[in-house]
Enzyme design. Structure first.
Site, PDB file in Angstrom:
ATOM      1  N   ASP A 267      81.585  94.265 102.664  1.00  0.00           N
ATOM      2  CA  ASP A 267      82.166  93.981 103.975  1.00  0.00           C
ATOM      3  C   ASP A 267      81.523  94.853 105.048  1.00  0.00           C
ATOM      4  O   ASP A 267      81.278  96.037 104.821  1.00  0.00           O
ATOM      5  CB  ASP A 267      83.678  94.250 103.927  1.00  0.00           C
ATOM      6  CG  ASP A 267      84.416  93.660 105.113  1.00  0.00           C
ATOM      7  OD1 ASP A 267      83.826  92.836 105.853  1.00  0.00           O
ATOM      8  OD2 ASP A 267      85.579  94.029 105.318  1.00  0.00           O
ATOM      9  N   GLY A 268      81.248  94.256 106.198  1.00  0.00           N
ATOM     10  CA  GLY A 268      80.794  95.041 107.336  1.00  0.00           C
ATOM     11  C   GLY A 268      79.464  94.638 107.928  1.00  0.00           C
ATOM     12  O   GLY A 268      78.996  95.277 108.879  1.00  0.00           O
TER      13      GLY A 268
ATOM     14  N   ARG B  15      83.054  79.939 109.397  1.00  0.00           N
ATOM     15  CA  ARG B  15      82.363  80.749 110.396  1.00  0.00           C
ATOM     16  C   ARG B  15      81.460  79.861 111.259  1.00  0.00           C
ATOM     17  O   ARG B  15      81.196  78.700 110.915  1.00  0.00           O
ATOM     18  CB  ARG B  15      81.547  81.844 109.705  1.00  0.00           C
ATOM     19  CG  ARG B  15      82.415  82.912 109.057  1.00  0.00           C
ATOM     20  CD  ARG B  15      81.580  84.070 108.548  1.00  0.00           C
ATOM     21  NE  ARG B  15      82.420  85.146 108.025  1.00  0.00           N
ATOM     22  CZ  ARG B  15      81.959  86.308 107.598  1.00  0.00           C
ATOM     23  NH1 ARG B  15      80.660  86.557 107.638  1.00  0.00           N
ATOM     24  NH2 ARG B  15      82.790  87.235 107.150  1.00  0.00           N
TER      25      ARG B  15
ATOM     26  N   LEU C 277      71.472  94.479  82.849  1.00  0.00           N
ATOM     27  CA  LEU C 277      72.562  94.376  83.810  1.00  0.00           C
ATOM     28  C   LEU C 277      72.959  92.921  83.946  1.00  0.00           C
ATOM     29  O   LEU C 277      72.103  92.046  84.117  1.00  0.00           O
ATOM     30  CB  LEU C 277      72.148  94.914  85.185  1.00  0.00           C
ATOM     31  CG  LEU C 277      73.185  94.752  86.307  1.00  0.00           C
ATOM     32  CD1 LEU C 277      74.396  95.657  86.048  1.00  0.00           C
ATOM     33  CD2 LEU C 277      72.588  95.059  87.675  1.00  0.00           C
TER      34      LEU C 277
ATOM     35  N   SER D   1      82.476  83.829 100.665  1.00  0.00           N
ATOM     36  CA  SER D   1      83.772  83.297 100.248  1.00  0.00           C
ATOM     37  C   SER D   1      83.909  81.828 100.636  1.00  0.00           C
ATOM     38  O   SER D   1      83.171  81.319 101.495  1.00  0.00           O
ATOM     39  CB  SER D   1      84.909  84.104 100.874  1.00  0.00           C
ATOM     40  OG  SER D   1      85.051  83.771 102.244  1.00  0.00           O
ATOM     41  N   SER D   2      84.873  81.160 100.036  1.00  0.00           N
ATOM     42  CA  SER D   2      85.135  79.763 100.408  1.00  0.00           C
ATOM     43  C   SER D   2      85.569  79.658 101.860  1.00  0.00           C
ATOM     44  O   SER D   2      85.334  78.649 102.530  1.00  0.00           O
ATOM     45  CB  SER D   2      86.197  79.169  99.478  1.00  0.00           C
ATOM     46  OG  SER D   2      87.355  79.986  99.442  1.00  0.00           O
TER      47      SER D   2
ATOM     48  N   HIS E  49      73.289  90.569 108.138  1.00  0.00           N
ATOM     49  CA  HIS E  49      73.265  90.021 106.781  1.00  0.00           C
ATOM     50  C   HIS E  49      71.963  90.386 106.072  1.00  0.00           C
ATOM     51  O   HIS E  49      71.947  90.654 104.865  1.00  0.00           O
ATOM     52  CB  HIS E  49      73.450  88.510 106.828  1.00  0.00           C
ATOM     53  CG  HIS E  49      74.806  88.088 107.301  1.00  0.00           C
ATOM     54  ND1 HIS E  49      75.968  88.579 106.747  1.00  0.00           N
ATOM     55  CD2 HIS E  49      75.185  87.223 108.286  1.00  0.00           C
ATOM     56  CE1 HIS E  49      77.021  88.033 107.366  1.00  0.00           C
ATOM     57  NE2 HIS E  49      76.566  87.224 108.299  1.00  0.00           N
TER      58      HIS E  49
ATOM     59  N   ARG F  68      85.702  98.094  97.894  1.00  0.00           N
ATOM     60  CA  ARG F  68      85.556  97.368  99.157  1.00  0.00           C
ATOM     61  C   ARG F  68      85.022  98.327 100.206  1.00  0.00           C
ATOM     62  O   ARG F  68      85.518  99.444 100.347  1.00  0.00           O
ATOM     63  CB  ARG F  68      86.871  96.749  99.637  1.00  0.00           C
ATOM     64  CG  ARG F  68      86.658  95.969 100.939  1.00  0.00           C
ATOM     65  CD  ARG F  68      87.819  95.081 101.307  1.00  0.00           C
ATOM     66  NE  ARG F  68      87.458  94.282 102.478  1.00  0.00           N
ATOM     67  CZ  ARG F  68      87.925  93.077 102.745  1.00  0.00           C
ATOM     68  NH1 ARG F  68      88.788  92.517 101.918  1.00  0.00           N
ATOM     69  NH2 ARG F  68      87.543  92.424 103.818  1.00  0.00           N
TER      70      ARG F  68
ATOM     71  N   ARG G 221      78.641  92.063 109.818  1.00  0.00           N
ATOM     72  CA  ARG G 221      78.792  91.631 111.209  1.00  0.00           C
ATOM     73  C   ARG G 221      79.017  92.836 112.124  1.00  0.00           C
ATOM     74  O   ARG G 221      78.386  92.956 113.184  1.00  0.00           O
ATOM     75  CB  ARG G 221      79.949  90.637 111.327  1.00  0.00           C
ATOM     76  CG  ARG G 221      80.227  90.165 112.749  1.00  0.00           C
ATOM     77  CD  ARG G 221      81.558  89.437 112.795  1.00  0.00           C
ATOM     78  NE  ARG G 221      81.477  88.164 112.100  1.00  0.00           N
ATOM     79  CZ  ARG G 221      81.168  87.013 112.691  1.00  0.00           C
ATOM     80  NH1 ARG G 221      80.897  86.999 113.997  1.00  0.00           N
ATOM     81  NH2 ARG G 221      81.130  85.893 112.016  1.00  0.00           N
ATOM     82  N   ARG G 222      79.936  93.721 111.715  1.00  0.00           N
ATOM     83  CA  ARG G 222      80.226  94.885 112.556  1.00  0.00           C
ATOM     84  C   ARG G 222      79.022  95.813 112.675  1.00  0.00           C
ATOM     85  O   ARG G 222      78.793  96.420 113.724  1.00  0.00           O
ATOM     86  CB  ARG G 222      81.440  95.637 111.996  1.00  0.00           C
ATOM     87  CG  ARG G 222      82.772  95.054 112.445  1.00  0.00           C
ATOM     88  CD  ARG G 222      83.925  95.714 111.722  1.00  0.00           C
ATOM     89  NE  ARG G 222      84.089  95.161 110.384  1.00  0.00           N
ATOM     90  CZ  ARG G 222      84.900  95.666 109.465  1.00  0.00           C
ATOM     91  NH1 ARG G 222      85.603  96.754 109.732  1.00  0.00           N
ATOM     92  NH2 ARG G 222      85.018  95.089 108.285  1.00  0.00           N
ATOM     93  N   TRP G 223      78.245  95.925 111.614  1.00  0.00           N
ATOM     94  CA  TRP G 223      77.038  96.743 111.641  1.00  0.00           C
ATOM     95  C   TRP G 223      76.073  96.217 112.687  1.00  0.00           C
ATOM     96  O   TRP G 223      75.489  96.991 113.464  1.00  0.00           O
ATOM     97  CB  TRP G 223      76.397  96.725 110.256  1.00  0.00           C
ATOM     98  CG  TRP G 223      75.191  97.606 110.080  1.00  0.00           C
ATOM     99  CD1 TRP G 223      75.176  98.888 109.638  1.00  0.00           C
ATOM    100  CD2 TRP G 223      73.829  97.247 110.313  1.00  0.00           C
ATOM    101  NE1 TRP G 223      73.888  99.362 109.584  1.00  0.00           N
ATOM    102  CE2 TRP G 223      73.043  98.380 109.989  1.00  0.00           C
ATOM    103  CE3 TRP G 223      73.200  96.087 110.750  1.00  0.00           C
ATOM    104  CZ2 TRP G 223      71.646  98.375 110.105  1.00  0.00           C
ATOM    105  CZ3 TRP G 223      71.808  96.086 110.876  1.00  0.00           C
ATOM    106  CH2 TRP G 223      71.051  97.219 110.554  1.00  0.00           C
TER     107      TRP G 223
END
Length: 255
Positions: A33-34, A84, A144, A78-79, A50, A201, A36-38
Site C-alpha cells: 500500500d502507498g 479506479r 521461493l 484487488s477486485s 506503481h 501492510r 499513489r501517495r508516494w
C-alpha cells in the site's frame, strides 16, 4: 518497466541484516500500500508510483530468499481496483505485462515459482496467456513460492468456493455431511498453499482490505509506516524480527 534493473542473481547465504533470533514465518503475505501517495507526495503521475512499487517488489523478493522465507504472497491488484480511473487501471495492467516479460526468465533461473491467485480472466486473453506461460515456465522452482494476488477479493473467493461445493453436493459428487474446513479450503485459490503466518501492510493503514480473509484466521499482523515504493530488506527484517518475538497459541490457552 523498460530500462529498470531486473531482479538480481540471488545469493546462497543470508544477508547480514537477517531476522534472527526467533522463529521464521513459512509464509509471508504483504498488502503493498502507498504507491499513489508516494507519487502524489513527489508531484509525479500515479503510474510512476506503481513503477516504483514494482522495484520494491524486486527488493522484497530478493530479501525473502535471503532470509529463507519459503512462501511470499503479494496483494498487487484487488477486485475493487477495477473501479479506479481508467488510465490508472490501464497503467497497472500494462505494468503487469511488462513485469511478466522482464522477470519470468530470472524467476525460472533463480528457482522462484510464480503463481497468480484471483480472477485472471478479467485481464483479457493476451494477459491471461502470458500469466499461464509464466506459471508454466517457473513451475519447477523450489527456492521461493511467489503468489501474486491479481483481481483478487477474499469475499468473492469464499463465495465461489461455496458455489462450487453446493454444485458438487447437488450433483451427488459430495456428501454435505462431509463438508469441513479442510474440504472447503480445497476450493479456494490457495488450495495447496500453507496459510500465511505473517501479514504485513505498509503505508500505516491497519486493515485487511478483503485480503485472504479465510486464510488469515491465525496470522500475525505487522503494520509498517512506510509507503510501498520505499520498502526494502531492512523493513522486511524488522517485520520478521517482530514476528519472531511473538508467542503463537492458535486459540489455545496457556498458563
Amino acid at each position: 518497466m523498460s530500462g529498470a534493473p531486473k531482479l538480481q542473481s540471488l545469493p546462497e547465504a543470508a544477508s547480514p541484516d537477517t531476522a534472527s533470533p526467533g522463529a521464521l514465518p513459512c509464509h509471508v503475505a504483504i498488502i503493498m500500500d502507498g504507491n499513489r501517495r508516494w507519487a502524489e507526495a513527489r508531484g509525479l503521475p500515479v503510474a510512476l508510483g506503481h513503477k516504483a512499487g514494482a522495484e520494491a517488489v524486486r527488493r522484497t523478493i530478493e530479501a525473502c530468499v535471503q532470509q529463507g522465507v519459503g512462501w511470499l504472497t503479494l496483494f498487487a491488484f484487488s477486485s475493487e481496483n477495477w473501479l479506479r480511473p481508467a488510465d490508472e487501471v490501464k497503467a497497472l495492467t500494462g505494468l503487469l505485462r511488462l513485469y511478466l516479460r522482464s522477470e519470468v526468465a530470472t524467476f525460472a533461473k533463480e528457482g522462484i515459482r510464480l503463481r497468480v491467485i484471483g480472477d485472471r480472466a478479467r485481464f483479457g486473453t493476451e494477459t491471461v496467456r502470458e500469466i499461464d506461460q509464466a506459471e508454466a515456465v517457473t513451475a519447477g522452482g523450489t527456492r521461493l513460492n511467489l503468489n501474486v494476488a491479481l483481481s483478487y477479493g477474499a469475499r468473492a473467493e469464499i463465495v465461489a468456493a461455496a458455489q462450487a461445493i453446493a454444485a458438487a453436493a447437488r450433483e451427488g459428487r459430495l456428501d454435505p455431511d462431509a463438508i469441513d474446513e479442510a474440504s472447503f479450503a480445497r476450493h479456494l485459490f490457495t488450495a495447496d498453499m500453507p496459510d500465511p503466518d505473517l501479514i504485513i501492510r505498509t503505508s500505516g493503514e491497519q486493515r485487511l482490505s478483503n485480503f485472504l480473509l479465510w486464510q488469515a484466521a491465525y496470522a500475525e499482523f505487522v503494520f509498517q509506516d512506510v509507503l510501498w515504493p520505499d520498502y526494502g530488506a531492512e523493513h522486511l527484517a524488522r517485520a520478521l524480527r517482530d514476528f519472531g518475538r511473538r508467542e503463537r497459541r492458535f486459540g489455545a490457552r496457556t498458563g
